[in-house]
Design an enzyme around this catalytic site. Structure first.
Site, PDB file in Angstrom:
ATOM      1  N   MET A   1     -80.377  61.516  55.364  1.00 33.23           N
ATOM      2  CA  MET A   1     -81.551  60.654  54.920  1.00 33.23           C
ATOM      3  C   MET A   1     -82.580  61.067  56.181  1.00 33.23           C
ATOM      4  O   MET A   1     -82.535  60.528  57.037  1.00 33.23           O
ATOM      5  CB  MET A   1     -80.996  59.238  54.878  1.00 33.23           C
ATOM      6  N   PRO A   2     -83.632  61.905  55.668  1.00 33.77           N
ATOM      7  CA  PRO A   2     -84.630  62.137  56.520  1.00 33.77           C
ATOM      8  C   PRO A   2     -85.885  60.892  56.599  1.00 33.77           C
ATOM      9  O   PRO A   2     -85.840  59.990  55.542  1.00 33.77           O
ATOM     10  CB  PRO A   2     -85.406  63.342  55.907  1.00 33.77           C
ATOM     11  N   ILE A   3     -86.176  60.477  57.775  1.00 34.47           N
ATOM     12  CA  ILE A   3     -86.936  59.487  58.138  1.00 34.47           C
ATOM     13  C   ILE A   3     -88.179  60.014  58.967  1.00 34.47           C
ATOM     14  O   ILE A   3     -87.880  60.539  59.968  1.00 34.47           O
ATOM     15  CB  ILE A   3     -86.211  58.360  59.107  1.00 34.47           C
ATOM     16  N   ALA A  38     -83.773  60.049  49.144  1.00 37.70           N
ATOM     17  CA  ALA A  38     -83.171  59.861  50.434  1.00 37.70           C
ATOM     18  C   ALA A  38     -84.494  59.947  51.481  1.00 37.70           C
ATOM     19  O   ALA A  38     -84.105  59.441  52.672  1.00 37.70           O
ATOM     20  CB  ALA A  38     -82.038  60.778  50.778  1.00 37.70           C
ATOM     21  N   HIS A  40     -87.276  58.746  53.454  1.00 40.17           N
ATOM     22  CA  HIS A  40     -88.263  57.672  53.957  1.00 40.17           C
ATOM     23  C   HIS A  40     -89.531  58.160  54.798  1.00 40.17           C
ATOM     24  O   HIS A  40     -89.233  58.809  55.520  1.00 40.17           O
ATOM     25  CB  HIS A  40     -87.403  56.810  54.913  1.00 40.17           C
TER      26      HIS A  40
END
EC number: 5.3.2.-
Length: 61
Positions: A1-3, A38, A40
């Protein structure tokens, strides 16, 4: 999940921020192969008097 955290000075329109989220999401999806759902993007807007460069606040320039 890249933020992805984006910090910038306040003053952009809602349309500009909307486009920023979309373009950053596109770039992360393309470069990492991450599932778009995924990714954000967090935007933090700063007041010019809360940010300085070389000892001078942006509000004082």
């Amino acid at each position: 999940m890249p933020i992805v955290n984006v910090k910038l000075l306040e003053g952009r329109s809602d349309e500009q921020l909307k486009n920023l989220v979309s373009e950053v999401t596109d770039a992360v999806e393309k470069t990492t192969g991450a599932n778009r759902q995924a990714i954000h993007v967090v935007i933090e807007e700063m007041k010019p008097n809360h940010y300085g460069v070389a000892g001078v606040r942006k509000s004082d320039q």
